[in-house]
Design a protein around this motif. Sequence first.
Motif, mmCIF file in Angstrom:
data_model
loop_
_atom_site.group_PDB
_atom_site.id
_atom_site.type_symbol
_atom_site.label_atom_id
_atom_site.label_comp_id
_atom_site.label_asym_id
_atom_site.label_seq_id
_atom_site.Cartn_x
_atom_site.Cartn_y
_atom_site.Cartn_z
ATOM 1 N N UNK A 182 0.830 -1.192 0.000
ATOM 2 C CA UNK A 182 0.000 0.000 0.000
ATOM 3 C C UNK A 182 0.865 1.241 0.000
ATOM 4 N N UNK A 183 1.873 1.263 0.841
ATOM 5 C CA UNK A 183 2.716 2.452 0.938
ATOM 6 C C UNK A 183 3.607 2.620 -0.274
ATOM 7 N N UNK A 184 3.844 1.542 -1.037
ATOM 8 C CA UNK A 184 4.729 1.650 -2.194
ATOM 9 C C UNK A 184 4.082 2.404 -3.339
ATOM 10 N N UNK A 185 2.740 2.600 -3.344
ATOM 11 C CA UNK A 185 2.074 3.307 -4.433
ATOM 12 C C UNK A 185 2.501 4.772 -4.445
ATOM 13 N N UNK A 186 2.579 5.374 -5.679
ATOM 14 C CA UNK A 186 2.948 6.774 -5.846
ATOM 15 C C UNK A 186 1.679 7.611 -5.783
ATOM 16 N N UNK A 187 1.685 8.680 -5.006
ATOM 17 C CA UNK A 187 0.543 9.567 -4.891
ATOM 18 C C UNK A 187 0.886 10.914 -5.522
ATOM 19 N N UNK A 188 -0.147 11.613 -6.045
ATOM 20 C CA UNK A 188 0.007 12.948 -6.623
ATOM 21 C C UNK A 188 -1.138 13.802 -6.115
ATOM 22 N N UNK A 189 -0.824 14.987 -5.625
ATOM 23 C CA UNK A 189 -1.835 15.836 -4.994
ATOM 24 C C UNK A 189 -1.570 17.290 -5.361
#
Length: 557
Positions: free
Chosen positions: A19-26
């Motif tokens: 879960x934490x390995x996913x890349x997020x963009x905000x």
Amino acid sequence: MLIHPTKLLSVLFFVSFSIHAAVTAKLDQSTIYQGEKLTLTIETDQTNQDRPDLRALQKDYVLLSTKKVTLSSHSTNTIITKNRWVLSLRPIGDGEKIIPPIKVGTEISPEVSLFVLPAEQNPHPSEGALRPIYLDVELDKDEAYINAQVILSARIFHLSPLPDNMNLSQPESIDALIKPLEEQKKYSTVVSGQRYTVTENNYAIFPREEGSIEISPLFLSATLTNGNLLELNSPPQIISVLPPTFSSSNTLWLPAQSVHLEDNVPDLNHIAVGDSFTRIISMEAEGIPASALPSLSVLKNELADIKLLNVVLEEQMTEHGVVSQRTEELLITPLETGEVTLPAIDIPWWNTQTDQGQTASLASKVISTSIQAKPKVSNELQSNDSINNEGDRPKDTSELLIWLLTAISIVSVLGWIYSFNKLRLLQNISKHNEEQLAQEQTMRKQVATEIAERNTFQALSMACNQNNPAITQLRLIEWAQSFWNDPLLLSLEQVCENAKNQTLNFLIVDLEQHLYSESPELWRGDLLLDAIDKLRKRQQKRLDMQAGDNHLSYQNP
């Protein structure tokens, strides 16, 4: 089925890592006005040092800055490390947009929606925000020689299409000739990360006076889509005008970027006296108006009659300035046998690009002339009947001899009479040709004088219209020298003596008072110009009447 606690802890740790390995963009905001900045935060807990691949942003965004932050957090028996990239962006254009997926290592961020409102709808634009419309005016040079070309560019930068009621004034100056160049240009460019449409107008400026001259400000007015009235103006443009590098009343001052001469004289090995041919001389110059191009033709020639048939002035407007052309059509008729030399043509000019003097030249032409052979007419007399027939043969040879001598005497008398009449006719023709040649030479001199007078009067008119008394004084003396064909006429007093016109005398006295007094009152040259124009018209009327009388006397000697 029971799961061993150790195995359960391993499964939970693996799920948590995935879960934490996913890349997020905000984004810090989902709706902004055109020209404003926004912040994009990309975050991943991958332990590698791969940087985000930002190439997907290049199409619709300008990257203003980027910063990397490494975050660490501690929990029971674990240390979680995250990499965060903070990007400052400015969108290009308006409307619905997205932040495309961005790849970091082996992971890809989700896309993020964004809506950009037009800049003119922003009720409270922040300081430094992009303007929806602005005006930029500049000169390609701020220093130039008198009569040399300067390009002024007026550019309107706009985010949206220009309103139909948009109005842009044109540059003006009483000290310069201004010509609009090619059609309006439109193109796009990026300024401070924002793509603008540019509407550009260009003008060629030719300074007429030395010193510092001012080009008027340009004014732009338009009604925006929100109903607000936009009014912009540029600062005045100042040009420092240099005097000619050489100054003489007999020296041509022709500042240009290039000058080229062409000639179409055919290769004539022999031409008969009295036969005519056409010569066309053309001059092309860049960076100078057609009205400033000088006369090219030499009309005086002792062995040939040269008439100026036509003069054509043309101008072509390009994005680099004015390209002018002067074309002169001549009719040349050799008058005597031998070699007729058409002299070389040399036009001195000043190259404004290399800042040095040059000469455009056409080499001299030599044309051989000859007398055209005329068909011979046979005057032999042939007897229709035989004088001596065998039946009519005289009996006495002495009688035949008398008749023969009588015939010879008659023929001799007739020949003498014919020769006398022929000689008298040739003398009359020669006298007529001399009179015609003298008349044509007088007409050629008159044409040359008229051209010089028209050119000097044009310069005088320009000075009077500019209300410049100092320049008017110089131009008035130059015109008077051409008008009365007197190179020794050097003062305004001599102009009054030649004119013998009370009104003109009064106006010249008024001109001198403005020249030698410190009166703040503006001198106006329109009255002086009107008086001189009337003087020219009266002189032309007298010349026309005299030419008519001469024509009648020539027709009826």
